[in-house]
Motif scaffolding. Structure first.
Motif, PDB file in Angstrom:
ATOM      1  N   LYS A 170      -0.774   7.979   3.546  1.00  0.00           N
ATOM      2  CA  LYS A 170      -1.347   7.612   4.809  1.00  0.00           C
ATOM      3  C   LYS A 170      -1.519   6.324   5.186  1.00  0.00           C
ATOM      4  O   LYS A 170      -2.533   5.863   5.821  1.00  0.00           O
ATOM      5  N   GLN A 171      -0.840   5.337   4.430  1.00  0.00           N
ATOM      6  CA  GLN A 171      -0.655   4.004   4.697  1.00  0.00           C
ATOM      7  C   GLN A 171      -0.155   3.365   6.071  1.00  0.00           C
ATOM      8  O   GLN A 171       0.805   3.550   6.310  1.00  0.00           O
ATOM      9  N   PRO A 172      -0.768   2.699   7.093  1.00  0.00           N
ATOM     10  CA  PRO A 172      -0.315   2.556   8.260  1.00  0.00           C
ATOM     11  C   PRO A 172       0.702   1.108   7.953  1.00  0.00           C
ATOM     12  O   PRO A 172       0.415   0.643   7.016  1.00  0.00           O
ATOM     13  N   ALA A 173       1.507   1.206   9.006  1.00  0.00           N
ATOM     14  CA  ALA A 173       2.657  -0.017   8.760  1.00  0.00           C
ATOM     15  C   ALA A 173       1.879  -1.097   9.535  1.00  0.00           C
ATOM     16  O   ALA A 173       0.946  -1.029  10.509  1.00  0.00           O
ATOM     17  N   ILE A 174       2.277  -2.236   8.909  1.00  0.00           N
ATOM     18  CA  ILE A 174       1.726  -3.606   9.423  1.00  0.00           C
ATOM     19  C   ILE A 174       2.591  -4.119  10.261  1.00  0.00           C
ATOM     20  O   ILE A 174       3.778  -4.312  10.125  1.00  0.00           O
TER      21      ILE A 174
END
Length: 313
Positions: free
Chosen positions: A284-288
């Motif tokens: 669930k790590q959002p893209a930068i």
């Protein structure tokens, strides 16, 4: 469609890490789960309509990519990755009742498991012989046979707990306590999962021509659009020596303007590019996303060009 009417295949037998990954899928516990002896069989059952989806391993934090999966999804009728799952990998050493560690002369397990337990093995049973197994679970279950050709097996705690005829001789014998395997749920092509803002896109890009800068041309399609790559691996196509394809995971969803533009660029360079799916990241790590590569920036840029082309002289 209710979960009970769905059929999932997975790299079996029962009790493997792959089944643990499948059980993370909502409703999978109530669905028909079919263990398969290898990745190709699990995926082929999806291709021919015998199963709705298959759970297979694709990447391990210690051993890297799972080549059987990378090759199978890159060839044959197209498939789509619709979900991923992460499973922490822990191992136990099991044997039949009455067998002690001092009695163990031969151990069976899958090659990846053996590689992840070598330090413990060398430190505790240094002269043991390795007997390759088709899976960790198969090795453990094989101990229950009367003619078992080995004394112990390395397997997942799940299979050890489900087999009353096995005793655990040692727990947590993996060399890397942070080891994780990534699994993918694969189905036939259909509607893409909705983007979440924390997504991943997987593609296979054949190298159309081997020339200086060929790989750079592929990477530039992502770099110039601000798309980060979380994995890139090369695999031989099997056509002839020196002919490769690249298996790539990119941060973002095909519905994101920057990713869509990168996909279009890849197709121009390598028309045989295979899109394998856009799906939510398990972590669930959002893209930068830099401001100049946001959807709004692409929309504004296209509108600016349109205004130039449509302006009156």
């Amino acid at each position: 469609m209710s979960a009970s009417t769905l059929t999932y295949t997975f790299l079996g037998p029962e009790g493997t890490f792959t089944e643990a990954a499948l059980l993370q899928v909502p409703g999978a516990a109530d669905a028909n789960r079919v263990p398969c002896s290898n990745v190709n069989t699990a995926l082929d059952k999806v291709r021919n309509g015998e199963a709705d989806a298959a759970m297979v391993p694709i990447e391990n934090s210690v051993e890297g990519g799972v080549t059987a999966t990378l090759d199978s999804i890159a060839n044959g009728p197209e498939l789509r990755i619709i979900r991923e799952a992460l499973v922490p990998i822990t191992f136990v050493l099991v044997a039949r009742p009455g067998v002690e560690i001092s009695d163990v002369r031969r151990i069976s397990t899958h090659g990846h498991a053996w590689a992840q337990c070598r330090i413990w093995i060398d430190g505790n049973i240094p002269d043991v012989e390795y007997v390759p197994g088709s899976s960790t679970a198969a090795a453990a279950i094989g101990l229950l046979e009367d003619d078992a050709a080995y004394d112990a097996a390395i397997c997942a705690p799940l299979i050890a707990s489900e087999q009353p005829g096995l005793n655990i001789l040692a727990e947590n014998i993996g060399d890397n306590a942070e080891a994780v395997t990534r699994f993918i749920l694969v189905s036939r092509p259909g509607a893409l999962p909705e983007r979440t803002g924390a997504d991943k896109t997987t593609v296979v890009v054949p190298l159309p021509e081997d020339h200086p800068g060929a790989l750079m041309e592929i990477l530039d399609q992502f770099a110039t659009r601000g798309v980060n790559l979380s994995r890139i691996e090369s695999r031989p196509t099997g056509l002839y020596l020196g002919h490769y394809f690249f298996s790539i995971d990119a941060d973002g969803h095909a519905a994101d303007a920057r990713v869509a533009d990168a996909l279009a660029g890849l197709h121009r360079i390598s028309p045989a590019t295979r899109f394998l799916g856009s799906y939510a990241r398990a972590d669930k790590q959002p893209a930068i996303v830099a401001p100049h590569t946001s959807d709004a920036a692409f929309t504004s840029a296209h509108a600016w060009v349109d205004s130039i082309l449509n302006s009156e002289s």
